[in-house]
Design an enzyme around this catalytic site. Structure first.
Site, PDB file in Angstrom:
ATOM      1  N   ASP A   1      41.011  30.886  42.140  1.00 47.23           N
ATOM      2  CA  ASP A   1      40.576  32.184  42.630  1.00 47.23           C
ATOM      3  C   ASP A   1      40.425  32.075  44.154  1.00 47.23           C
ATOM      4  O   ASP A   1      40.516  30.988  44.739  1.00 47.23           O
ATOM      5  CB  ASP A   1      39.293  32.661  41.951  1.00 47.23           C
TER       6      ASP A   1
HETATM    7  C1  BGC Z   1      38.894  37.928  42.551  1.00 44.89           C
HETATM    8  C2  BGC Z   1      40.138  37.876  41.693  1.00 44.89           C
HETATM    9  C3  BGC Z   1      41.324  38.445  42.429  1.00 44.89           C
HETATM   10  C4  BGC Z   1      41.482  37.678  43.722  1.00 44.89           C
HETATM   11  C5  BGC Z   1      42.682  38.113  44.539  1.00 44.89           C
HETATM   12  C6  BGC Z   1      39.133  37.366  43.936  1.00 44.89           C
HETATM   13  O1  BGC Z   1      38.067  37.596  44.773  1.00 44.89           O
HETATM   14  O2  BGC Z   1      37.849  37.244  41.900  1.00 44.89           O
HETATM   15  O3  BGC Z   1      39.921  38.560  40.474  1.00 44.89           O
HETATM   16  O4  BGC Z   1      42.471  38.385  41.629  1.00 44.89           O
HETATM   17  O5  BGC Z   1      40.321  37.845  44.498  1.00 44.89           O
HETATM   18  O6  BGC Z   1      42.510  39.345  45.098  1.00 44.89           O
END
Ligand code: BGC
Length: 720
Positions: A265
């Site tokens: 993530d």
């Molecule tokens: C979130 C994810 C997301 C990623 C990319 C993160 O902060 O937890 O769910 O896919 O950002 O945008």
């Protein structure tokens, strides 16, 4: 098995190039938007132009023209001409926005969720996106957590069906096919169990709870063929999830046989340092790569420390190659070596986005996602009554800010007012106190008090619709709340409107169950309107006028009060359940019932259904359960028949109810149908104290009914 092309690439790529392939950066690092200050983020991550040339993927770069240009430029510079992979958060639609996933969970209709994903794939692929960071399969029980809106709900079985449907919708038979994109299951694992519902907070759940409740939906998404898995921000058994070998090596790869790509993530690899699990960036990279995280999103430890880690023998070249192989295989599976732009096409993008067909699909899914919570003979409204005077009040009455999170680019939104005007051309509309509700994110906690003026304006109305709720910006990531009441002036508005002596219909726009118990006496009808996307207004008008008979059911329990959280239907029994223990020493609250305000599976319709003749018989294959369902009203309607089981005694305790199946049937007025469910021994398996997945013979209660709190029960004994 990797292709010859990939093996050749692996032989000829430098280590630096491989570490770049294992890194994902936002588009501004590639200089896409020249107006952006490149030195800021470049300096922060300490990356040189040489590093950027080798980076393997980007996130949230939108638009065919931009993505085609970026791909051309990048491939010309990448030492082996390897194409970038374009990933993005396409969560509940792209330009045509569908209901938030929690609302889609309430449709209890996996095909609806599949359709939403299919349309999203068509639109986003034309804009040059090749993989979406969806579906989110995290099980949720705590409406304080803002991200409950991104999950189908609180049940492992329902979540599994919705997750696999979404994967199918995005990927189709083959994500390489035109109009399809690859899916990514997130966030692995247990992100929904953040303590206190505070985002990114500690998760501390037992191995049994993880397996029984949290893992099934991710697993279903993997079995449905999802190409990617994203790590989660939380710790799992005291180790940051993305560095957790038990999760990634043991469960994901070995037990479930996942052969796809794992991505971190956003900057989660870096956060292992903040968690206190890695002492520095080198250790963070070492632990993440070793645990099997192939791509580091938005931090740069792989690039900075990968080489020295290999030289010092702390990582092997096999570990690096394993990850690069996964990434290149994904690119190959998407056909990027032959066609690096995949479906990016500015003309098609324009033609597809928000086209009538997609909007119609969004309207259908939206009306299936609405849940009617209360109706004291107010709804449906008579759309044909000449001159019916309808009062519209509250911050969501005319607002177009009703798409929900992750839908930033949405345009063409139908407001509630617009939808009602379309569906009720003969009615007269009067509005009051319709100013938008600001966001807590911006320090705004209420709307201005124009209650008196609104009541004055609406006093002659025949019926009043109060459209209340929370700002969509206060749902989703980093949007946790401790108080789930409506803002004080919104509550006041509903109280005062009720005093006008006219029927009040309360529509609740929210990304989570709000604490609406105090409002129930003041609303003759309550509709959970969620955030339904582009066609929110028309879909709600369909519901309010009866053009669509509500069929949605809650996929998450609504608490009576925040103090009850977590409250969910599939809990274990206590040794002293209320009603069985003597005197005061029972498991209960002194000031509140144990039951939620509205239970899982609950939802009203304009029809009325009666259940009878419940049977459950044991045969060679397990249990065959059936029930008669009759529509005892004059209105055709859809009923979601739900089947639950309870294993009465096991080598570990079993939940009091577990959803094992559901079926939606349409019943004409006074029509009766039999619905049956097959329950096999396999479906009754669970993880015992050694975490073996076993069936234990014994007694089972089989329950079929209208909701988790309204069932008919038969007890059976099932042998080996
Ligand atoms: C979130 C994810 C997301 C990623 C990319 C993160 O902060 O937890 O769910 O896919 O950002 O945008």
């Amino acid at each position: 098995m990797a292709s010859q092309r990939i093996e050749e690439l692996l032989r000829s790529m430098s280590l630096e190039e491989k570490l770049g392939e294992m890194t994902q950066l936002a588009p501004f690092f590639f200089g896409v938007d020249e107006s952006m200050d490149l030195t800021g983020p470049m300096a922060e991550l300490g990356l040189s132009p040489e590093d950027i040339k080798c980076v393997g993927s980007t996130l949230n770069s939108f638009g065919a023209e931009q993505n085609i240009a970026l791909q051309k430029k990048h491939m010309a510079e990448q030492p082996h001409g390897i194409p970038l992979l374009f990933m993005a958060d396409v969560i509940h639609g792209y330009r045509t926005v569908f209901p938030i996933p929690l609302a889609m969970g309430c449709s209890f209709h996996p095909a609806a969720c599949e359709k939403a994903a299919e349309v999203a794939a068509k639109e986003s692929s034309a804009s040059g996106i090749q993989l979406t960071f969806a579906p989110m399969a995290d099980l949720v029980r705590d409406p304080r957590w803002g991200r409950v809106m991104e999950s189908p709900g609180e049940d492992p079985y329902l979540n599994a069906r919705m997750t696999e449907a979404a994967v199918k919708g995005f990927q189709g038979e083959d994500p390489k096919a035109p109009g399809r994109i690859a899916a990514c299951i997130k966030h692995f694992a247990g992100y929904g169990a953040a303590e206190g519902g505070r985002d990114y907070n500690t998760v501390d759940i037992s191995a049994g709870t993880l397996r029984e409740y949290y893992l099934p939906a991710y697993h279903a998404g993997i079995d449905a063929g999802a190409k990617m898995v994203m790590t989660s921000f939380n710790i799992m058994d005291r180790i940051p999830a993305g560095a957790n070998e038990m999760l990634f090596d043991q469960i994901l790869r070995k037990e479930w046989g996942f052969t796809g790509t794992v991505i971190s993530d956003f900057a989660a690899a870096n956060e292992t340092i903040v968690h206190g699990y890695a002492k520095d960036g080198a250790e963070a990279a070492q632990r993440y790569i070793h645990a099997g995280c192939d791509i580091e999103m938005m931090s740069s430890h792989y690039i900075h420390y990968g080489k020295e880690l290999v030289e010092q023998g702390k990582l092997t070249m096999e570990e690096i190659d394993r990850s690069v192989r996964h990434i290149l295989e994904l690119k190959e599976e998407l056909g990027l070596f032959e066609n690096p732009f995949k479906d990016a096409d500015a003309e098609r993008e324009k033609a597809l986005c928000l086209c009538p067909e997609h909007r119609e699909a969004a309207r259908q899914v939206a009306r299936e996602s609405v849940v009617l919570l209360k109706n004291e003979q107010v709804l449906p409204l008579d759309a044909n009554r000449e001159g019916l005077k309808v009062g519209l009040a509250g911050p969501f009455a005319v607002s177009k800010n009703i798409l929900g999170g992750w839908a930033g680019t949405g345009t063409g939104v139908a407001s509630l007012e617009a939808g009602l005007r379309e569906m009720m051309p003969k009615a007269e509309f009067v509005t009051g106190m319709t100013e938008e509700l600001g966001a807590m994110q911006d320090g705004i906690f209420d709307v201005e008090d124009h209650v008196a003026e609104a009541c004055e304006a609406l006093k002659e109305c025949d019926v009043i619709i109060a459209a209340v709720g929370e700002n969509p910006a206060d749902t989703g990531e980093a949007a946790s709340r401790t108080c789930l009441r409506l803002s004080p002036n919104q509550e006041k508005l509903v109280y005062e409107l009720k005093k006008l002596g006219k029927p009040v219909v309360m529509l609740v726009f929210s990304g989570r169950p709000l604490e609406i118990r105090p409002m129930l006496p003041y609303a003759d009808a309550v509709v959970q309107a969620w955030f339904l996307g582009t066609e929110a207004g028309t879909a709600l008008a369909d519901i309010l006028t009866g053009a669509y008979n509500p069929s949605g059911r809650l996929s998450i329990s609504f608490p009576q009060t925040v103090g009850q959280i977590p409250v969910y239907y599939n809990h274990y029994n206590t040794g002293r359940p209320l009603g069985s223990a003597e005197g005061r020493y029972a498991s209960r609250y002194l000031d509140c019932p144990n039951e939620p305000l509205f239970p899982f599976g609950y939802g009203l319709s304009y029809s009325e259904f009666r259940y009878s003749d419940m049977r459950a018989v044991v045969d060679d294959e397990g249990i065959l359960a059936s029930v008669q369902v009759e529509n005892i009203s004059d209105v055709v309607g859809v009923e979601t028949v739900q089947c639950y089981t309870h294993d009465l005694a096991g080598s570990v305790v079993r939940p009091l109810m577990e959803l094992k199946g559901f079926e939606q049937i349409e019943l004409a007025a006074h029509e009766k149908k039999e619905v049956s469910f097959r329950i096999t021994r396999d479906m009754l398996r669970f993880h015992n104290d050694r975490l073996e997945f076993v069936f234990e013979p014994g007694e089972f209660d089989i329950m079929i009914g209208h909701s988790s709190a309204d069932v008919l029960t038969q007890r059976v004994t099932l042998g080996e």
